[in-house]
Design a protein around this motif. Structure first.
Motif, mmCIF file in Angstrom:
data_model
loop_
_atom_site.group_PDB
_atom_site.id
_atom_site.type_symbol
_atom_site.label_atom_id
_atom_site.label_comp_id
_atom_site.label_asym_id
_atom_site.label_seq_id
_atom_site.Cartn_x
_atom_site.Cartn_y
_atom_site.Cartn_z
ATOM 1 N N GLY A 192 0.907 -1.264 0.044
ATOM 2 C CA GLY A 192 0.102 0.010 -0.074
ATOM 3 C C GLY A 192 0.856 1.323 -0.084
ATOM 4 N N PRO A 193 0.178 2.482 0.351
ATOM 5 C CA PRO A 193 0.854 3.682 0.227
ATOM 6 C C PRO A 193 1.894 3.726 1.206
ATOM 7 N N ARG A 194 3.066 4.195 1.192
ATOM 8 C CA ARG A 194 4.225 4.520 1.977
ATOM 9 C C ARG A 194 4.279 5.845 2.450
ATOM 10 N N ILE A 195 3.665 6.108 3.540
ATOM 11 C CA ILE A 195 3.375 7.396 4.196
ATOM 12 C C ILE A 195 4.298 8.048 5.309
ATOM 13 N N SER A 196 4.742 9.202 4.866
ATOM 14 C CA SER A 196 5.552 9.480 6.126
ATOM 15 C C SER A 196 4.963 11.074 6.560
ATOM 16 N N GLY A 197 5.245 11.425 7.688
ATOM 17 C CA GLY A 197 4.672 12.563 8.243
ATOM 18 C C GLY A 197 4.949 12.980 9.352
ATOM 19 N N ASN A 198 4.246 13.913 10.246
ATOM 20 C CA ASN A 198 4.648 14.358 11.489
ATOM 21 C C ASN A 198 3.687 13.646 12.658
ATOM 22 N N TRP A 199 4.529 13.478 13.824
ATOM 23 C CA TRP A 199 3.820 12.799 14.659
ATOM 24 C C TRP A 199 2.880 13.885 15.713
ATOM 25 N N VAL A 200 1.490 13.773 15.555
ATOM 26 C CA VAL A 200 0.642 14.729 16.095
ATOM 27 C C VAL A 200 0.644 14.618 17.696
ATOM 28 N N GLY A 201 0.868 15.476 18.313
ATOM 29 C CA GLY A 201 1.046 15.326 19.954
ATOM 30 C C GLY A 201 -0.450 15.270 20.650
ATOM 31 N N ASP A 202 -1.385 15.564 20.073
ATOM 32 C CA ASP A 202 -2.758 15.672 20.786
ATOM 33 C C ASP A 202 -3.216 14.163 20.409
ATOM 34 N N PRO A 203 -3.488 13.258 21.488
ATOM 35 C CA PRO A 203 -4.028 11.881 21.122
ATOM 36 C C PRO A 203 -5.310 11.772 20.501
ATOM 37 N N ALA A 204 -6.087 13.042 20.778
ATOM 38 C CA ALA A 204 -7.404 12.887 20.073
ATOM 39 C C ALA A 204 -7.490 13.064 18.740
ATOM 40 N N LEU A 205 -6.362 13.783 18.251
ATOM 41 C CA LEU A 205 -6.371 14.033 16.700
ATOM 42 C C LEU A 205 -5.212 13.038 16.166
ATOM 43 N N ASN A 206 -5.012 12.085 16.716
ATOM 44 C CA ASN A 206 -4.014 11.146 16.225
ATOM 45 C C ASN A 206 -4.482 9.760 16.370
ATOM 46 N N PRO A 207 -4.710 9.026 15.223
ATOM 47 C CA PRO A 207 -5.186 7.672 15.258
ATOM 48 C C PRO A 207 -4.209 6.722 15.574
ATOM 49 N N TYR A 208 -2.973 7.297 15.521
ATOM 50 C CA TYR A 208 -1.806 6.255 15.951
ATOM 51 C C TYR A 208 -1.517 6.325 17.308
ATOM 52 N N ARG A 209 -0.931 5.210 18.009
ATOM 53 C CA ARG A 209 -0.634 5.106 19.350
ATOM 54 C C ARG A 209 0.559 4.384 19.380
ATOM 55 N N ILE A 210 1.582 5.135 20.472
ATOM 56 C CA ILE A 210 2.760 4.324 20.931
ATOM 57 C C ILE A 210 2.481 3.258 21.612
ATOM 58 N N ALA A 211 3.165 2.291 20.926
ATOM 59 C CA ALA A 211 2.959 0.893 21.567
ATOM 60 C C ALA A 211 4.447 0.391 22.193
ATOM 61 N N GLU A 212 5.530 1.013 21.835
ATOM 62 C CA GLU A 212 6.749 0.813 22.433
ATOM 63 C C GLU A 212 7.506 2.391 22.152
ATOM 64 N N GLY A 213 8.460 2.254 23.010
ATOM 65 C CA GLY A 213 9.133 3.655 23.091
ATOM 66 C C GLY A 213 8.502 4.795 23.341
ATOM 67 N N ARG A 214 8.835 5.978 22.505
ATOM 68 C CA ARG A 214 8.438 7.367 22.744
ATOM 69 C C ARG A 214 8.083 7.919 21.209
ATOM 70 N N ALA A 215 7.499 9.039 21.426
ATOM 71 C CA ALA A 215 7.170 10.026 20.328
ATOM 72 C C ALA A 215 8.633 10.705 19.778
ATOM 73 N N PRO A 216 8.749 10.985 18.656
ATOM 74 C CA PRO A 216 10.129 11.569 17.942
ATOM 75 C C PRO A 216 10.394 13.086 18.557
ATOM 76 N N GLN A 217 11.488 13.440 18.791
ATOM 77 C CA GLN A 217 11.717 14.818 19.372
ATOM 78 C C GLN A 217 12.715 15.383 18.517
ATOM 79 N N GLY A 218 13.814 14.656 18.454
ATOM 80 C CA GLY A 218 14.921 15.346 17.546
ATOM 81 C C GLY A 218 14.652 15.399 16.255
ATOM 82 N N ALA A 219 15.549 16.074 15.384
ATOM 83 C CA ALA A 219 15.278 16.179 13.806
ATOM 84 C C ALA A 219 15.464 14.790 12.967
ATOM 85 N N ASN A 220 16.175 14.083 13.602
ATOM 86 C CA ASN A 220 16.378 12.638 13.265
ATOM 87 C C ASN A 220 15.936 11.368 13.763
ATOM 88 N N GLU A 221 14.743 11.554 14.638
ATOM 89 C CA GLU A 221 14.210 10.594 15.271
ATOM 90 C C GLU A 221 12.684 10.298 14.546
#
Length: 849
Positions: free
Chosen positions: A116-145
């Motif tokens: 299927g589509p290969r999508i890249s984007g930004n991690w939306v910080g508001d959980p209510a507006l983000n259908p994705y959930r962190i299952a392991e680790g943490r959200a990206p912070q640095g420019a190359n994370e």
């Protein structure tokens, strides 16, 4: 009284009706499985998009929709919109959303193969507006994370802490800091999702801090979506930007997939369900015809003691209904299993959306039941009417239950249909354009009807001809097999017709596939003037790499010229159109397009080139002016700079990549065509290109022959699935042949007993029945081959007349030989059960039967 007689008759002949029951069961199971799988995927799509926009009340996005693909984001909008909507009364929070293409390297250093589509984007910080959930680790912070979804992590053997690269399309070296899920799922269907921080996404994907893909808004408590949309629209948004409710976005995406992928998927499966039901109908009809013929004296006796024609007809209809009801009800249960199996098969190929469970709706059950019962009853209608016409005096003497020759009326009707069918197909050869498809399709349908009607007329001479080898090689057993197949032409034809339809469809698709592959390969061979092709080696249409690769390859000392080819979507005079993007000046060095007007080498940034079919359909000529609206909403006038003959490599519309890049910051190339300098060694050129291509995530370097073959290989996987699906129809046809032979053995019990009494061995009896089965199977197989070849020729020619340039008729001899051999082997397999029964007959009991 007749009801009791019917029920007792069913019980007394239950073994004879097993074949009809299985035909109904398999046909209904496949139909039900198709409907259940479609409902399951539909519910899954609806659930996923509802979940994705569950807490998103308003979406602000680009107003231009240039693609029907839900996996392709719309054009960018100014990031200043974010500040505007955050000031709107009733907005609890607004988050920027950035989405684009992004391919990830797996553990093996190659782009992870995602269907299927290969999508890249930004991690939306508001959980209510983000259908994705962190299952392991943490959200990206640095420019190359980055955070990647679990499905991508599994496919690429990646884990938290791994260093890899994301191509956006420029290479970005990253560290994986988190694994996400889409709700509770590893991925949304077959997609991959790679999330950067918002600042990094603007840098690598939007290519500017001034652009975002959309803005997701959450409303304050008590503010409805409709009310908030009105307020946002009143905030003075740019003309190219629109505000829409989250509910509408979800419904829109569901509609796109339902009307596109799901509709095609459902149609694809229903076609095979229809073939299976049609084959089953012939098997049922033949079984009931034989059973009723064997019970002629029974029906006549009932007429003699006062039963009316209506009662006889009702009795047979009740038997058919009983078989239809039981087979259909059991078929519903089988349909659930078929749906689960198909779901697993398609998911394994990455072609389906994952679902939490099978969705079995009342509609699927009711439709399957009605279709199963109606098909069964209609299949038995002609035998039932024939049975009701048996005169009472037939009970007092032996009568021939089946005429040995076809009626004159059948021959006349069949001949008329054959002339009309063949004539209609031939007429299509004199018609230009898309109109050729109509007479070709009509000719195909009428020809099938003609072969069905003429079946009994040609069955006897065909059986005599096809049985000649058996008569010569197998002695008495072969002679008897030949005579048995020829003396009941209607029965032989009925059993063979079911197989003919199955083999005919297989042959048709094989011929069409071979013709298209041959045409594609021929086109590619004539058009490709280069020596090498560079690609990602992925099957997804959403994979690609930076256009800079072709420029870097062109600088190598071994290379004379290199041109990249990509694709994009625009609105061309208001209609959605896929375009091929390239550098026209370089394209002429690696690809020969037969132009009929203008030249591609001089194509300007304000011009496009179109193929002749598109030009003819739109009444365009060189110099005509057209309007292009790009995904970002910008509208521009372009001139027709060249017209070329249809080319599968170049597509329908060619445009300069320089004209597209300003409107698409992630313009991708899907392949680079390379022309080497004279005298350059192919192996050394590949070695020089490989490290350059690897920097851009391109790992597949093909020579000329490999490239040409690859242009037509995309149909191989689909054709394999088609063969698997059609195997069911062949199985049903074989059940019909086996059932016919079993009933024939029952009917000839006394004859078989007499043969054994005069010295015929068990081996000879087995050989006789086996060869009879082979004769019937080969008759059906040859009929299917002839039918498939003719229909394939007509349809391929109609495609060619349509001006697509993909209508080179090709006969795949090896595949057709395999089909013929399989047909003969099928006859041997179908004879296993009847021969076992025949050889177990007690001689004395059989003589007095």
């Amino acid at each position: 009284m007749m009801t009791k007689i019917t029920l007792r008759g069913l019980w007394a002949h239950k073994r004879r009706l097993v074949g009809s029951f299985l035909a109904v069961f398999l046909g209904v199971a496949f139909l039900c499985g198709t409907l259940v799988l479609s409902d399951t995927l539909s519910a899954s799509i609806d659930r996923f998009f509802t979940q994705a926009y569950a807490s998103t009340d308003v979406v602000v996005r680009n107003a231009t929709s240039a693609t029907a693909d839900s996996g392709t984001p719309r054009g960018m909008i100014p990031s200043s919109v974010l500040g505007q909507v955050r000031q709107v009364s009733g907005v609890a929070n607004a988050e920027p959303v950035i989405q684009g293409a992004g391919s990830v390297l797996g553990k093996d250093g190659k782009q992870v193969d995602i269907q299927g589509p290969r999508i890249s984007g930004n991690w939306v910080g508001d959980p209510a507006l983000n259908p994705y959930r962190i299952a392991e680790g943490r959200a990206p912070q640095g420019a190359n994370e980055v955070v990647i979804n679990r499905g991508l992590a599994k496919s690429g053997s990646l884990k938290i802490g791994d260093r890899t690269a994301v191509f956006t399309p420029e290479r970005v070296d990253v560290t994986i800091v988190g694994i996400s899920t889409f709700g509770s799922q590893d991925a949304f269907g077959g997609t991959s999702f790679t999330a950067f921080s918002t600042e990094a996404a603007q840098r690598y994907i939007a290519k500017s801090p001034d652009r975002v893909t959309s803005v997701a808004i959450r409303a304050q408590s008590g503010v409805s979506q409709d009310e908030l949309v009105k307020r946002v629209r009143a905030a003075g948004l740019p003309q190219s930007v629109e505000a829409i409710t989250g509910k509408s976005v979800a419904e829109e995406n569901v509609s796109v997939l339902s009307d596109g992928f799901l509709a095609l998927f459902r149609t694809f499966l229903l076609v095979f369900a229809a073939v299976a039901l049609l084959v089953g109908a012939f098997s049922i009809n033949n079984t009931f015809s034989i059973i009723i013929a064997q019970r002629t004296r029974e029906w006549a006796m009932l007429r003699a003691i006062g039963a009316s024609r209506r009662q006889i007809l009702t009795s047979v209809a009740m038997e058919a209904t009983a078989i239809g009801v039981v087979g259909s009800v059991v078929g519903l249960l089988g349909g659930v299993g078929v749906a689960a199996a198909l779901k697993g098969v398609f998911a394994g190929f990455g072609l389906g959306l994952p679902a939490g469970g099978i969705v079995f709706t009342a509609t699927a059950a009711i439709v399957s039941l009605i279709v199963g019962i109606v098909v069964t009853v209609l299949s038995c209608l002609v035998p039932a009417v024939r049975a009701s016409r048996v005169p009472p005096l037939a009970a007092l003497r032996d009568v021939e239950v089946e005429p040995r020759t076809a009626s004159r009326r059948r021959v006349i009707i069949g001949a008329v249909l054959a002339v009309l069918g063949v004539g209609s197909a031939l007429v299509s050869t004199f018609i230009d354009g898309n109109a050729a498809m109509t007479p070709a399709a009509v000719g195909a349908v009428v020809t099938i009807a003609a072969m069905i009607v003429l079946g009994p007329a040609v069955a006897r001479p065909a059986a005599m001809a096809l049985g000649s080898p058996a008569a010569r090689l197998r002695g008495v057993a072969g002679v008897l097999a030949r005579q048995n197949a020829a003396r009941s032409p209607r029965r032989t034809s009925g059993a063979a017709t079911a197989l003919m339809i199955g083999v005919g469809v297989v042959t048709l698709l094989t011929v069409i596939s071979a013709s298209l592959k041959s045409s594609y390969a021929d086109q590619a061979g004539k058009a490709f003037a280069g020596d090498l092709s560079i690609g990602t080696g992925q099957t997804s249409t959403h994979s690609g790499f930076s256009g800079q690769l072709s420029a870097d390859v062109a600088k190598l000392p071994q290379v004379a010229d290199a041109a990249g080819l990509g694709n994009g979507t625009v609105l061309l005079d208001g209609a959605k159109q896929t375009v091929t993007t390239t550098d026209p000046a370089r394209l002429d060095g690696v690809l020969h397009l037969d132009t009929t007007a203008g030249t591609l080498a001089n194509l300007g940034n304000d011009q496009i080139a179109v193929d002749k079919k598109t030009a003819d359909d739109k009444n365009w000529r060189a110099g005509s002016q057209v309007t292009l609206r790009f995904p970002d909403g910008v509208t521009q006038r372009f001139g027709i700079g060249a017209i070329y003959k249809p080319s599968q490599v170049a597509g329908s519309v060619v445009i300069s990549q320089a004209a597209v890049v300003p409107h698409d910051p992630q313009a991708l190339d899907t392949k680079v065509l390379v022309k080497l300098k004279d005298g350059t060694d192919l192996a050394s050129a590949k070695a020089a290109i490989k490290p350059v291509a690897a920097r851009y995530g391109a790992s597949d370097i093909q020579d000329r022959d490999q490239f040409i073959k690859a242009q037509s290989s995309s149909m191989d996987a689909l054709l394999g699935v088609v063969y698997v699906m059609l195997a069911l129809a062949i199985v049903i046809a074989l059940l019909g042949i086996a059932n016919t032979l079993s009933l024939s053995v029952y009917e000839r019990t006394r004859e078989l007993g007499l043969l054994r009494a005069v010295g015929t061995t068990r081996s000879q009896i087995r050989s006789m029945i086996r060869w009879e089965s082979v004769i019937v199977s080969v008759f059906g197989t040859i009929g299917g081959l002839v039918l498939g070849l003719f229909l394939g020729w007509a349809l391929v020619h109609a495609v060619a007349q349509g001006g697509t340039g993909t209508g080179t008729f090709s006969v795949p001899a090896p595949q057709l030989i395999i089909i013929a051999v399989v047909g003969a082997i099928a006859g041997v397999l179908a004879a296993i059960r009847p021969t076992r029964r025949a050889t177990r007959l007690n001689v004395l009991d059989a003589i007095v039967a």
